[in-house]
Design a protein around this motif. Structure first.
Motif, PDB file in Angstrom:
ATOM      1  N   VAL A 142      -2.677   9.726  36.763  1.00 43.39           N
ATOM      2  CA  VAL A 142      -2.019  10.474  37.711  1.00 43.39           C
ATOM      3  C   VAL A 142      -1.972  11.930  37.445  1.00 43.39           C
ATOM      4  O   VAL A 142      -2.130  12.399  36.255  1.00 43.39           O
ATOM      5  N   ASN A 144       0.439  14.456  37.768  1.00 37.02           N
ATOM      6  CA  ASN A 144       1.843  14.390  38.077  1.00 37.02           C
ATOM      7  C   ASN A 144       2.323  15.981  37.823  1.00 37.02           C
ATOM      8  O   ASN A 144       3.395  16.332  38.094  1.00 37.02           O
ATOM      9  N   ASN A 147       5.456  16.728  36.114  1.00 36.51           N
ATOM     10  CA  ASN A 147       6.598  16.045  36.428  1.00 36.51           C
ATOM     11  C   ASN A 147       6.855  14.708  35.840  1.00 36.51           C
ATOM     12  O   ASN A 147       5.619  14.163  35.183  1.00 36.51           O
ATOM     13  N   LYS A 148       7.848  14.113  35.705  1.00 36.06           N
ATOM     14  CA  LYS A 148       8.213  12.854  34.796  1.00 36.06           C
ATOM     15  C   LYS A 148       7.512  11.710  35.672  1.00 36.06           C
ATOM     16  O   LYS A 148       7.721  11.727  36.720  1.00 36.06           O
ATOM     17  N   VAL A 149       6.892  10.865  34.703  1.00 36.52           N
ATOM     18  CA  VAL A 149       6.190   9.681  35.389  1.00 36.52           C
ATOM     19  C   VAL A 149       6.944   8.368  34.711  1.00 36.52           C
ATOM     20  O   VAL A 149       7.452   8.330  33.496  1.00 36.52           O
ATOM     21  N   ASP A 150       7.412   7.550  35.487  1.00 34.17           N
ATOM     22  CA  ASP A 150       8.152   6.393  35.378  1.00 34.17           C
ATOM     23  C   ASP A 150       7.299   5.670  33.840  1.00 34.17           C
ATOM     24  O   ASP A 150       6.270   5.590  34.269  1.00 34.17           O
ATOM     25  N   ALA A 154       3.248   4.757  33.391  1.00 37.99           N
ATOM     26  CA  ALA A 154       2.423   5.834  32.787  1.00 37.99           C
ATOM     27  C   ALA A 154       1.345   5.445  32.048  1.00 37.99           C
ATOM     28  O   ALA A 154       0.646   5.966  31.583  1.00 37.99           O
ATOM     29  N   THR A 158      -1.882  10.806  32.308  1.00 37.30           N
ATOM     30  CA  THR A 158      -1.871  11.871  32.963  1.00 37.30           C
ATOM     31  C   THR A 158      -2.885  12.756  33.034  1.00 37.30           C
ATOM     32  O   THR A 158      -3.884  12.903  31.903  1.00 37.30           O
ATOM     33  N   ASN A 178       3.466   5.589  41.428  1.00 37.55           N
ATOM     34  CA  ASN A 178       4.396   6.234  41.071  1.00 37.55           C
ATOM     35  C   ASN A 178       4.788   7.662  42.089  1.00 37.55           C
ATOM     36  O   ASN A 178       5.329   8.415  41.405  1.00 37.55           O
ATOM     37  N   PHE A 180       2.478   9.615  42.670  1.00 37.10           N
ATOM     38  CA  PHE A 180       1.793  10.690  42.335  1.00 37.10           C
ATOM     39  C   PHE A 180       0.298  10.306  42.702  1.00 37.10           C
ATOM     40  O   PHE A 180      -0.225   9.068  42.392  1.00 37.10           O
ATOM     41  N   ARG A 182      -3.698   9.847  42.068  1.00 32.55           N
ATOM     42  CA  ARG A 182      -4.458   9.652  40.900  1.00 32.55           C
ATOM     43  C   ARG A 182      -5.905  10.420  41.132  1.00 32.55           C
ATOM     44  O   ARG A 182      -6.106  10.659  42.061  1.00 32.55           O
TER      45      ARG A 182
END
Length: 190
Positions: A142, A144, A147-150, A154, A158, A178, A180, A182
């Motif tokens: 992703v 992201n 930013n926070k990825v669940d 995850a 990233t 999530n 975001f 890819r």
């Protein structure tokens, strides 16, 4: 002692990382991208573990494991793209016809996160693919943007994780996870 990454040839260790707490549970076993969707849906409960046990006995095995001392602490699924659903995935493009390898799942056991194990796993996946003659390795993390990825999503990694390992973005995808996008990240191995 440090983290050691080795080919996933010990089924019990693979089971510790990607298997269910209950043997009759219908969990991923990291098969979602490894085998065709129809076959993945047909494999139920204990059959899933038996199938993974067969894969672990093949050459090459289905991925690599990270160990901290003698304890298994992580997993990365890595295999030739041709043997995965990425070979025919409509949302993730092929940039060429090279016989590249794909890395699509990186998992670190709870209690061991934040220690750089995902970085060691990705490096181990690179070395594993290289040792089997892969011309390049791809990942589909992703983007992201910090930013926070669940945590349940995850597993794809990233963009930053892949960039730190030397991968570069070579293509956009139409896949979203999530919330975001890819991206297709690639590292040439020759």
């Amino acid at each position: 002692m440090g983290i050691e990454v080795r080919p996933a040839t010990v089924f019990e260790d693979v089971k510790t990382i990607v298997g269910p707490k209950r043997p009759d549970a219908n969990v991923c076993w990291c098969l979602s991208y490894r085998i065709p969707s129809k076959q993945n849906l047909a494999l139920q409960r204990e059959e899933r573990g038996k199938f993974v046990e067969k894969l672990v006995g093949e050459d090459p095995p289905p991925g690599v494991l990270a160990y901290d001392g003698g304890e298994v602490v992580g997993w990365a699924a890595v295999h030739p793209r041709a043997d995965t659903s990425f070979a025919t995935n409509r949302k993730i493009p092929h940039v060429d016809d090279d016989e590249v390898w794909s890395v699509w799942c990186i998992r670190v056991r709870p209690g061991h996160r934040g220690k750089g194990i995902s970085h060691a796993l990705l490096q181990g996946a690179i070395e594993f693919a290289k040792s089997h003659g892969a011309p390049a390795i791809e990942g589909y993390p992703v983007d992201n943007k910090g930013n926070k990825v669940d945590l349940t999503m995850a597993y794809v990694g990233t963009r930053r994780l892949f960039e730190k390992a030397g991968f570069t973005k070579v293509a956009e995808t139409t896949s979203v996870l999530n919330g975001f996008p890819r991206v297709l990240m690639r590292l040439e191995l020759r």
